[in-house]
Design a protein around this motif. Structure first.
Motif, PDB file in Angstrom:
ATOM      1  N   GLY A  84     -61.626  45.592  16.953  1.00  0.00           N
ATOM      2  CA  GLY A  84     -60.891  44.341  16.895  1.00  0.00           C
ATOM      3  C   GLY A  84     -61.520  43.257  17.757  1.00  0.00           C
ATOM      4  O   GLY A  84     -62.328  43.523  18.658  1.00  0.00           O
ATOM      5  N   ILE A  85     -61.146  42.003  17.494  1.00  0.00           N
ATOM      6  CA  ILE A  85     -61.748  40.888  18.214  1.00  0.00           C
ATOM      7  C   ILE A  85     -61.396  40.934  19.706  1.00  0.00           C
ATOM      8  O   ILE A  85     -60.338  41.426  20.102  1.00  0.00           O
ATOM      9  N   GLU A  86     -62.334  40.390  20.510  1.00  0.00           N
ATOM     10  CA  GLU A  86     -62.158  40.341  21.965  1.00  0.00           C
ATOM     11  C   GLU A  86     -61.976  38.915  22.466  1.00  0.00           C
ATOM     12  O   GLU A  86     -61.467  38.686  23.564  1.00  0.00           O
ATOM     13  N   VAL A  87     -62.430  37.970  21.674  1.00  0.00           N
ATOM     14  CA  VAL A  87     -62.388  36.558  22.065  1.00  0.00           C
ATOM     15  C   VAL A  87     -62.069  35.724  20.838  1.00  0.00           C
ATOM     16  O   VAL A  87     -62.459  36.080  19.713  1.00  0.00           O
ATOM     17  N   VAL A  88     -61.334  34.621  21.049  1.00  0.00           N
ATOM     18  CA  VAL A  88     -60.978  33.760  19.931  1.00  0.00           C
ATOM     19  C   VAL A  88     -61.244  32.309  20.312  1.00  0.00           C
ATOM     20  O   VAL A  88     -61.020  31.902  21.453  1.00  0.00           O
ATOM     21  N   SER A  89     -61.759  31.529  19.360  1.00  0.00           N
ATOM     22  CA  SER A  89     -61.928  30.091  19.534  1.00  0.00           C
ATOM     23  C   SER A  89     -60.833  29.376  18.764  1.00  0.00           C
ATOM     24  O   SER A  89     -60.507  29.748  17.631  1.00  0.00           O
ATOM     25  N   ILE A  90     -60.277  28.338  19.387  1.00  0.00           N
ATOM     26  CA  ILE A  90     -59.173  27.583  18.792  1.00  0.00           C
ATOM     27  C   ILE A  90     -59.669  26.185  18.453  1.00  0.00           C
ATOM     28  O   ILE A  90     -60.038  25.409  19.337  1.00  0.00           O
ATOM     29  N   ALA A  91     -59.702  25.875  17.156  1.00  0.00           N
ATOM     30  CA  ALA A  91     -60.190  24.580  16.670  1.00  0.00           C
ATOM     31  C   ALA A  91     -59.143  23.980  15.741  1.00  0.00           C
ATOM     32  O   ALA A  91     -59.366  23.811  14.542  1.00  0.00           O
ATOM     33  N   THR A  92     -58.003  23.672  16.310  1.00  0.00           N
ATOM     34  CA  THR A  92     -56.847  23.174  15.567  1.00  0.00           C
ATOM     35  C   THR A  92     -56.389  21.836  16.162  1.00  0.00           C
ATOM     36  O   THR A  92     -56.861  21.441  17.229  1.00  0.00           O
ATOM     37  N   PRO A  93     -55.446  21.145  15.514  1.00  0.00           N
ATOM     38  CA  PRO A  93     -54.846  19.976  16.161  1.00  0.00           C
ATOM     39  C   PRO A  93     -54.260  20.322  17.529  1.00  0.00           C
ATOM     40  O   PRO A  93     -53.842  21.459  17.792  1.00  0.00           O
ATOM     41  N   ASN A  94     -54.200  19.313  18.396  1.00  0.00           N
ATOM     42  CA  ASN A  94     -53.832  19.510  19.799  1.00  0.00           C
ATOM     43  C   ASN A  94     -52.504  20.221  20.013  1.00  0.00           C
ATOM     44  O   ASN A  94     -52.350  20.997  20.954  1.00  0.00           O
ATOM     45  N   LYS A  95     -51.518  19.945  19.150  1.00  0.00           N
ATOM     46  CA  LYS A  95     -50.173  20.458  19.395  1.00  0.00           C
ATOM     47  C   LYS A  95     -50.102  21.983  19.395  1.00  0.00           C
ATOM     48  O   LYS A  95     -49.141  22.561  19.925  1.00  0.00           O
ATOM     49  N   PHE A  96     -51.115  22.638  18.827  1.00  0.00           N
ATOM     50  CA  PHE A  96     -51.112  24.099  18.762  1.00  0.00           C
ATOM     51  C   PHE A  96     -51.863  24.752  19.934  1.00  0.00           C
ATOM     52  O   PHE A  96     -51.797  25.976  20.101  1.00  0.00           O
ATOM     53  N   HIS A  97     -52.586  23.979  20.699  1.00  0.00           N
ATOM     54  CA  HIS A  97     -53.483  24.562  21.701  1.00  0.00           C
ATOM     55  C   HIS A  97     -52.742  25.438  22.714  1.00  0.00           C
ATOM     56  O   HIS A  97     -53.182  26.547  23.032  1.00  0.00           O
ATOM     57  N   PHE A  98     -51.647  24.939  23.251  1.00  0.00           N
ATOM     58  CA  PHE A  98     -50.946  25.692  24.295  1.00  0.00           C
ATOM     59  C   PHE A  98     -50.404  27.014  23.769  1.00  0.00           C
ATOM     60  O   PHE A  98     -50.694  28.072  24.333  1.00  0.00           O
ATOM     61  N   ILE A  99     -49.628  26.966  22.700  1.00  0.00           N
ATOM     62  CA  ILE A  99     -48.997  28.197  22.210  1.00  0.00           C
ATOM     63  C   ILE A  99     -50.038  29.197  21.702  1.00  0.00           C
ATOM     64  O   ILE A  99     -49.907  30.410  21.912  1.00  0.00           O
ATOM     65  N   MET A 100     -51.091  28.707  21.073  1.00  0.00           N
ATOM     66  CA  MET A 100     -52.117  29.622  20.581  1.00  0.00           C
ATOM     67  C   MET A 100     -52.902  30.252  21.731  1.00  0.00           C
ATOM     68  O   MET A 100     -53.200  31.453  21.705  1.00  0.00           O
ATOM     69  N   THR A 101     -53.242  29.444  22.720  1.00  0.00           N
ATOM     70  CA  THR A 101     -53.958  29.985  23.882  1.00  0.00           C
ATOM     71  C   THR A 101     -53.083  30.988  24.627  1.00  0.00           C
ATOM     72  O   THR A 101     -53.538  32.072  25.012  1.00  0.00           O
ATOM     73  N   LYS A 102     -51.822  30.639  24.845  1.00  0.00           N
ATOM     74  CA  LYS A 102     -50.889  31.533  25.545  1.00  0.00           C
ATOM     75  C   LYS A 102     -50.728  32.850  24.791  1.00  0.00           C
ATOM     76  O   LYS A 102     -50.798  33.939  25.385  1.00  0.00           O
ATOM     77  N   THR A 103     -50.548  32.761  23.482  1.00  0.00           N
ATOM     78  CA  THR A 103     -50.367  33.983  22.678  1.00  0.00           C
ATOM     79  C   THR A 103     -51.628  34.838  22.691  1.00  0.00           C
ATOM     80  O   THR A 103     -51.549  36.077  22.768  1.00  0.00           O
ATOM     81  N   ALA A 104     -52.791  34.203  22.640  1.00  0.00           N
ATOM     82  CA  ALA A 104     -54.055  34.940  22.678  1.00  0.00           C
ATOM     83  C   ALA A 104     -54.232  35.648  24.014  1.00  0.00           C
ATOM     84  O   ALA A 104     -54.634  36.831  24.066  1.00  0.00           O
TER      85      ALA A 104
END
Length: 392
Positions: A84-104
């Protein structure tokens, strides 16, 4: 010279959220991450539409069963796999950055995120706490700081070549949005929508890039106070600004100014930084990233070129020299240099190599946090009739 022999036992298993078909920034992420063989694109939540996500991912070489239209499902399913993946890059609109980073982070993944990292300092502090608790890396894609001559400037300033820093002049002022182009451009529409973009447009989108260049070149320079004035010359963008001017006072007595604009008609990119010292000045322009202008008071202006032996033999610059002097390097080289550094930092964390991690420079959680702090203070100043506000 760049070390193309640098390899790990295996590439880092990497996933992406966003950056799907037609995304310019997604292509930059993938080209940079995959260039040196340190990452392997193993999974992705490229699009919320299942068929679009799958067809795009398969065309990139990702297995169809590892193309997810929901990033939370991706985290859950990937955690069940030995590969499974070990690292993820987030390239989405700004409003998703916090929740996606926190969940990751809560899923045990290292994160590389677009800026701004989140909307508030409070949110950034939460992410920092989770990352430190779980011994995970957060990288923030301040993509211009991988350019070698930025680090040459840093070394020259550290060595006292310009004397005491007095003035920091920053700008990122293009003209591409001098008209209401967002009517026909979905990629811009969300950037000028508060719910998606956050409390600012140009300050968060491009102004923080210029600020972080200054923070890299002059790492011990701390903001004491700032004053910000914002305008929405395209009225429909209000309350988000398409032009802003910021005045800064630093704790050592130096002063600075930053101009961020999307309505600088005729401007192509115009990201420039000039550091003025008591003996000399240094200037860098991202449209000519291979050169650094060095001006000593009373002497002829010097144009320093990337890759020459007369430059400082500083690791941050020399290790990023992918091609000999005289050959133009640009944005993809800069981003690739950053992704190499993210990889080294993540690999060091995985292997528990504290010394290697601490000796690896990259735009980290603190870079992201300070960018958010800058935005917060600019909004606070602007909303209070452009008054001076204490930075911390």
């Amino acid at each position: 010279m760049f070390n193309e022999e640098l390899k790990f036992d295996r590439p880092l298993r990497w996933g992406m959220i966003g950056g799907g078909r037609g995304s310019q920034i997604g292509y930059i992420h993938r080209s940079s991450a995959l260039r040196d063989g340190l990452f392997q694109l193993s999974a992705g939540a490229f699009d919320i539409k299942p068929e679009a996500c799958k067809s795009f991912g398969v065309n990139l070489g990702v297995d169809s069963d590892r193309c997810y239209s929901d990033y939370k499902v991706m985290f859950e399913e990937e955690s069940k796999r030995e590969d499974g993946i070990e690292v993820v890059s987030i390239a989405t609109p700004n409003k998703f950055h916090f929740i996606m980073t926190k969940t990751a982070l809560e899923a045990g993944l290292h994160v590389i995120c677009e800026k701004p990292l989140c909307f508030t300092v409070e949110e950034a502090e939460i992410l920092k706490e989770i990352a430190e608790k779980n011994d995970l890396v957060i990288g923030v894609t301040y993509g211009y700081t991988g350019h070698q001559m930025v680090h040459q400037a840093k070394k020259m300033i550290e060595n006292g070549d310009i004397g005491d820093v007095r003035i920091v002049n920053m700008q990122f002022a293009h003209g591409w949005h001098s008209e209401e182009v967002e009517k026909n451009d979905p990629g811009l529409k969300w950037r000028v929508t508060p719910e998606a973009s956050g409390p600012t447009y140009v300050l968060g989108d491009i102004g923080t890039h210029a600020l972080y260049l200054a923070e890299v070149m002059v790492p011990n320079l701390e903001i004491d106070k700032l004053m910000c004035s914002r305008q929405s010359f395209i009225a429909s963008r209000a309350p988000l600004e398409d032009n802003a001017t910021v005045l800064l006072k630093f704790t050592n007595g130096a002063v600075g100014n930053l101009w961020a604009s999307a309505v600088n008609a005729g401007g192509i990119h115009e990201q420039r930084i000039r550091i003025v010292g008591s003996k000399a000045s240094i200037s860098w322009w991202d449209e000519h990233p291979n050169q650094l202008v060095y001006e000593v008071q009373g002497k002829p202006k010097q144009l320093l070129d990337r890759g020459h032996g007369y430059l400082y033999n500083d690791d941050s610059a020399v290790s990023g020299d992918r091609i000999g002097c005289g050959h133009a390097e640009g944005l993809f080289e800069s981003w690739s240099n950053l992704y190499q550094r993210y990889a080294i930092a993540i690999d060091a964390k995985i292997k528990g190599d504290k010394e290697r991690f601490e000796n690896t420079w990259f735009p980290d959680i603190n870079a992201g946090l300070e960018g958010v702090r800058f935005i917060e203070n600019c909004v606070r100043s602007s909303d209070n009739e452009s008054s001076w506000v204490k930075y911390k």
